[in-house]
Design a protein around this motif. Structure first.
Motif, short mmCIF file in Angstrom:
data_model
loop_
_atom_site.label_atom_id
_atom_site.label_comp_id
_atom_site.label_asym_id
_atom_site.label_seq_id
_atom_site.Cartn_x
_atom_site.Cartn_y
_atom_site.Cartn_z
N PRO A 111 45.02 50.47 33.74
CA PRO A 111 45.90 50.03 34.84
C PRO A 111 45.20 50.04 36.20
O PRO A 111 45.46 49.16 37.04
CB PRO A 111 47.04 51.05 34.80
N ASP A 112 44.31 51.01 36.43
CA ASP A 112 43.62 51.08 37.72
C ASP A 112 42.73 49.86 37.94
O ASP A 112 42.65 49.32 39.05
CB ASP A 112 42.76 52.35 37.80
N LYS A 113 42.05 49.43 36.87
CA LYS A 113 41.17 48.26 37.00
C LYS A 113 41.98 46.98 37.23
O LYS A 113 41.57 46.11 38.00
CB LYS A 113 40.30 48.12 35.75
N ILE A 114 43.12 46.89 36.56
CA ILE A 114 43.98 45.73 36.76
C ILE A 114 44.54 45.72 38.19
O ILE A 114 44.64 44.68 38.84
CB ILE A 114 45.12 45.71 35.72
N GLN A 115 44.88 46.91 38.69
CA GLN A 115 45.38 47.02 40.06
C GLN A 115 44.32 46.57 41.06
O GLN A 115 44.61 45.84 42.02
CB GLN A 115 45.81 48.46 40.34
N LYS A 116 43.06 46.98 40.81
CA LYS A 116 41.96 46.57 41.70
C LYS A 116 41.75 45.05 41.64
O LYS A 116 41.50 44.41 42.66
CB LYS A 116 40.67 47.29 41.31
N LEU A 117 41.86 44.48 40.44
CA LEU A 117 41.74 43.03 40.30
C LEU A 117 42.86 42.33 41.05
O LEU A 117 42.63 41.33 41.75
CB LEU A 117 41.77 42.65 38.81
N ALA A 118 44.08 42.87 40.94
CA ALA A 118 45.24 42.28 41.61
C ALA A 118 45.06 42.28 43.13
O ALA A 118 45.36 41.29 43.81
CB ALA A 118 46.50 43.04 41.23
N VAL A 119 44.53 43.38 43.66
CA VAL A 119 44.29 43.48 45.10
C VAL A 119 43.22 42.48 45.52
O VAL A 119 43.34 41.79 46.55
CB VAL A 119 43.86 44.92 45.48
N PHE A 120 42.17 42.36 44.70
CA PHE A 120 41.06 41.46 45.03
C PHE A 120 41.53 40.00 45.09
O PHE A 120 41.22 39.27 46.04
CB PHE A 120 39.95 41.62 43.99
N ILE A 121 42.28 39.56 44.08
CA ILE A 121 42.64 38.14 44.02
C ILE A 121 43.67 37.74 45.07
O ILE A 121 43.82 36.56 45.39
CB ILE A 121 43.14 37.74 42.61
N GLN A 122 44.35 38.75 45.66
CA GLN A 122 45.29 38.43 46.74
C GLN A 122 44.56 37.82 47.94
O GLN A 122 45.15 37.06 48.70
CB GLN A 122 46.04 39.69 47.16
N ASN A 123 43.28 38.14 48.08
CA ASN A 123 42.49 37.53 49.16
C ASN A 123 42.37 36.02 49.00
O ASN A 123 42.09 35.32 49.97
CB ASN A 123 41.09 38.15 49.18
N PHE A 124 42.56 35.54 47.77
CA PHE A 124 42.47 34.10 47.52
C PHE A 124 43.83 33.47 47.29
O PHE A 124 43.93 32.31 46.90
CB PHE A 124 41.58 33.87 46.29
N GLY A 125 44.88 34.26 47.48
CA GLY A 125 46.23 33.73 47.35
C GLY A 125 46.79 33.76 45.94
O GLY A 125 47.75 33.05 45.63
N TYR A 126 46.20 34.58 45.07
CA TYR A 126 46.70 34.69 43.69
C TYR A 126 47.35 36.05 43.48
O TYR A 126 47.01 37.03 44.15
CB TYR A 126 45.56 34.51 42.68
N PHE A 127 48.24 36.11 42.48
CA PHE A 127 48.96 37.36 42.22
C PHE A 127 49.07 37.59 40.72
O PHE A 127 49.13 36.65 39.93
CB PHE A 127 50.36 37.32 42.85
N LEU A 128 49.08 38.88 40.34
CA LEU A 128 49.30 39.27 38.95
C LEU A 128 50.66 39.95 38.85
O LEU A 128 50.92 40.94 39.54
CB LEU A 128 48.21 40.25 38.48
N LYS A 129 51.51 39.43 37.98
CA LYS A 129 52.83 40.01 37.79
C LYS A 129 52.71 41.34 37.04
O LYS A 129 51.94 41.48 36.11
CB LYS A 129 53.68 39.03 36.98
N ASN A 130 53.45 42.35 37.49
CA ASN A 130 53.50 43.68 36.85
C ASN A 130 52.15 44.40 36.85
O ASN A 130 51.89 45.25 36.02
CB ASN A 130 53.99 43.57 35.39
N SER A 131 51.27 44.06 37.78
CA SER A 131 49.94 44.67 37.80
C SER A 131 49.98 46.15 38.19
O SER A 131 49.03 46.88 37.94
CB SER A 131 49.02 43.92 38.76
#
Length: 716
Positions: free
Chosen positions: A482-502
């Motif tokens: 979950p921590d790695k997915i959370q980090k990925l979710a934070v990173f992709i927000q810089n490009f305008g993308y989002f992960l549901k339930n991350s």
């Protein structure tokens, strides 16, 4: 009671005594008095105690007294870093421990160490931390490297950059060596206190610049055997070149079915064949796999060697097979025009791609045609008239294959299967093993057809044996951390993308799949795809079925490649015993005992093969770019860090522009926008941006390629 069982029982008793609260540290003699061990058994007691120390379960003081471990001491595997610090991986713990440079002690790469836990829990922005107390077992006993000569002695510079210290060779060991020789050395003294390790030369591989010595060095560094033991070859000699009539008895005869193999042009170990017909508004797909277990019997010398190797290793200039060529390229290979023994999974599939029934059978097959991916793609994608005419009787089946493949792929996509479609590198070498050409090798419709059909068979077999509740080896892929997915979710927000339930403990693979669909064709696609892949856990072999996250599959195994993968061979034996009704209580218990070790060894040998294959590709890419020093290429920025800009060329080669070499301005890395910005000019470099670069420098030892910016107008 068997001797080994008695030994393990005594070992357990000894361990429990030492763990008791009233136990006080004792020397061997004192401990033997305590247990009333007769003199004849004291050597075994010492062996038990020393084994427990080596396993990191108990400790021994400087005065030779055996005692329980201090609180906070754990056993783990040390991984070194070129910058001095390291990490320790502890079995059963997902996150490793950071070891600062001043806490490494004399631990080296892959050593088994006793570690004191300093920071037991990871805090935000930090990680767990430890200190190496003692090296329990050396992880590396021999090293491959390049010899460097001094007046009265020599040094070997290890190829493995994670083994940081050069190895000292005495005058006598150095006398017959020349500067630049590649050698295999055995470490006879690990040094310490400022003293380098000392080695003894086991083998001289040749000069570093000699043809094919580079790949041989990688093979020797991973201690992979090139030759098969004599007892294995003796067993192979007794194998017939053709299938005997008596071997066909009792098998389902499908030699009359239209059957093909589809593989790469260079493949010689053809372990899967396909049949396909339209049936009752759906399809009947037959995946027929070479019956390798008929020839490789359990416990034989051949079987033991296959388990030790675990997998065939496909390097650029050679294949190191799991099985000798007489089997892998001969009697076990489903060559066209000859009878072969197979284990078949025949599936009934409806129009929506659902497998509604199946049959597993021992079969006799005769392949009609040995097809290549290129040839089938010419027929289906290019509509090549010559190829269509040449195989006109098979074309309707190929068209049906494409139809079913598309349906199966769509069915997997709908359930959330993730498809990381990175182009592979295709390398063309000359007769001396030097790279002539490198280009991206993309999957075509034919490679996808075989991939889809093999996945269907693997899932079908795994589900069948799961519900039979029989011992089995599954191919599993756990949900990401979950921590790695959370980090990925934070990173992709810089490009305008989002992960549901991350932010939750579990994410569905469909969310990763949706992300990959959104970024397809964008400038940031390569970077985000790689980061998403790195956030995943590695697939492995287990005896417990926990599903496959990446495929979004509840049941999965490896059934389709027993020539080149041991787990496939292992489960073929289980399947065949089950077909014959021989999986009684005794055999079930047997498999329950051996399969955990099979799964563990197979996972380790798979990692080894992957590392070797990656290392050789990287090495050849560096060698290729040596021939292009000073030349200019146009590439795409694939990554940006504080120390430089990574640029990937159209031929899949990646190099780095170091910030120190960007002399037109002083550049700063902007973490928020993942860009490099010049202080004075404001010149900005961003992900996906096209840039012209000149090849500045290459380093075979470090496997690095350095670029520098080329500021002339870029040509399209």
């Amino acid at each position: 009671m068997k001797k080994n069982e008695l030994y393990e029982q005594r070992k357990k008793i000894v361990y429990n005594i030492i763990q008791d609260d009233v136990y006080q540290p004792l020397k061997l003699k004192e401990f033997s008095y305590l247990l009333q061990v007769p003199p004849r058994d004291r050597e075994q007691l010492k062996q038990i105690l020393d084994e427990l120390v080596a396993e990191g379960k108990i400790s021994i003081t400087k005065k030779g007294k055996y005692t329980k471990l201090e609180k906070g001491l754990v056993r783990g595997i040390f991984e070194s870093n070129a910058r001095g610090f390291g990490f320790v991986t502890v079995e059963g713990e997902e996150e490793d421990y950071f070891i600062p440079e001043n806490a490494v002690g004399d631990a080296m790469y892959h050593d088994v160490v006793l570690m004191q836990v300093v920071v037991p829990y990871a805090e935000p922005g930090k990680r767990k931390e430890g200190k190496v107390i003692k090296v329990l077992e050396r992880g590396i006993t021999q090293v491959v490297g390049t010899f460097q000569k001094s007046r009265n002695f020599g040094f070997v510079v290890p190829d493995n950059q994670r083994f940081e210290k050069d190895i000292f060779l005495s005058k006598s060991e150095s006398k017959n060596l020349s500067e630049g020789h590649k050698v295999v050395v055995k470490i006879i003294d690990y040094g310490g206190d400022g003293k380098n390790p000392e080695g003894k030369v086991l083998e001289v591989l040749g000069h570093a610049n000699d043809p094919r010595v580079d790949v041989l060095s990688v093979i020797k560094a991973y201690d992979v055997p090139l030759e098969f033991p004599q007892e294995v070859m003796q067993q192979v000699k007794r194998v017939n070149d053709e299938v005997l009539e008596r071997e066909k008895a009792g098998r389902m005869d499908i030699r009359g079915w239209q059957t093909v193999t589809i593989d790469g042009e260079d493949a010689k170990d053809l372990d899967d064949a396909i049949t396909l017909t339209r049936q009752d508004g759906g399809y009947q797909l037959g995946v027929h796999i070479a019956d390798v277990s008929h020839y490789v019997t359990e416990g034989s010398a051949l079987d033991q060697e296959a388990l030790k190797r675990g997998t065939s290793i496909y390097l650029i200039d050679r294949v190191i097979p799991m099985l000798p060529h007489k089997l892998s390229n001969g009697i076990c290979s489903l060559n066209a025009g000859v009878d072969r023994l197979a284990l078949s999974c025949i599936m009934d599939i409806d129009a929506k791609g659902r497998i509604i029934g199946h049959k597993i059978a021992e079969t006799v097959v005769r392949v009609d045609e040995r097809m290549s991916y290129t040839s089938v793609a010419k027929i289906l994608e290019e509509q090549d008239p010559e190829e269509i005419k040449r195989y006109e009787n098979l074309v309707p089946m190929f068209q049906l294959m494409k139809e079913l493949s598309d349906i199966l792929r769509q069915h997997r996509h709908e359930r959330g299967s993730i498809d990381f479609d990175f182009p592979e590198s295709k390398l063309i070498l000359d007769e001396d093993g030097r790279p002539l050409e490198i280009y991206p090798y993309d999957r075509n419709c034919a490679t996808k057809i075989i991939e889809d059909f093999m996945l269907a068979a693997n899932e079908t077999i795994a589900e069948d044996f799961f519900w039979q509740e029989l011992p089995f080896v599954y191919r599993t892929h756990e949900s990401p951390d979950p921590d790695k997915i959370q980090k990925l979710a934070v990173f992709i927000q810089n490009f305008g993308y989002f992960l549901k339930n991350s932010s939750k403990d579990h994410i569905h693979p469909k969310e990763i799949q949706k992300l990959l669909n959104k970024i397809e064709g964008t400038e940031e696609e390569a970077l985000i795809s790689r980061l998403a892949l790195r956030s995943m856990k590695q697939a492995r072999y287990t005896t417990t079925n926990i599903g496959h996250f990446g495929l979004s599959a509840k049941y999965y195994c490896h059934f389709t490649s027993p020539i080149r993968r041991y787990p496939d061979l292992q489960i073929h034996r289980i399947i065949k015993e089950n077909l014959h009704g021989n999986l009684q209580k005794k055999r079930v218990k047997h498999y329950e005992q051996i399969l955990p070790k099979v799964a563990e060894i197979s996972s380790k040998t798979e990692r080894r093969a992957e590392e070797m294959e990656r290392e050789v590709v990287k090495m050849k890419k560096v060698e290729y770019m040596e021939q292009h020093l000073g030349e200019i290429f146009v590439g795409v920025i694939s990554g940006i860090t504080t120390w430089g800009i990574y640029v990937e060329l159209p031929n899949t080669i990646e190099g780095m522009i170091r910030v120190a070499d960007m002399i037109d301005d002083y550049y700063n890395y902007d973490e928020r926008s993942y860009s490099m910005v010049g202080e004075m000019t404001g010149r900005t470099f961003e992900l996906g941006m096209r840039v012209a670069v000149r090849v500045k420098e290459t380093n075979r030892m470090l496997r690095t390629i350095d670029f520098e910016l080329y500021d002339e107008d870029m040509e399209e």
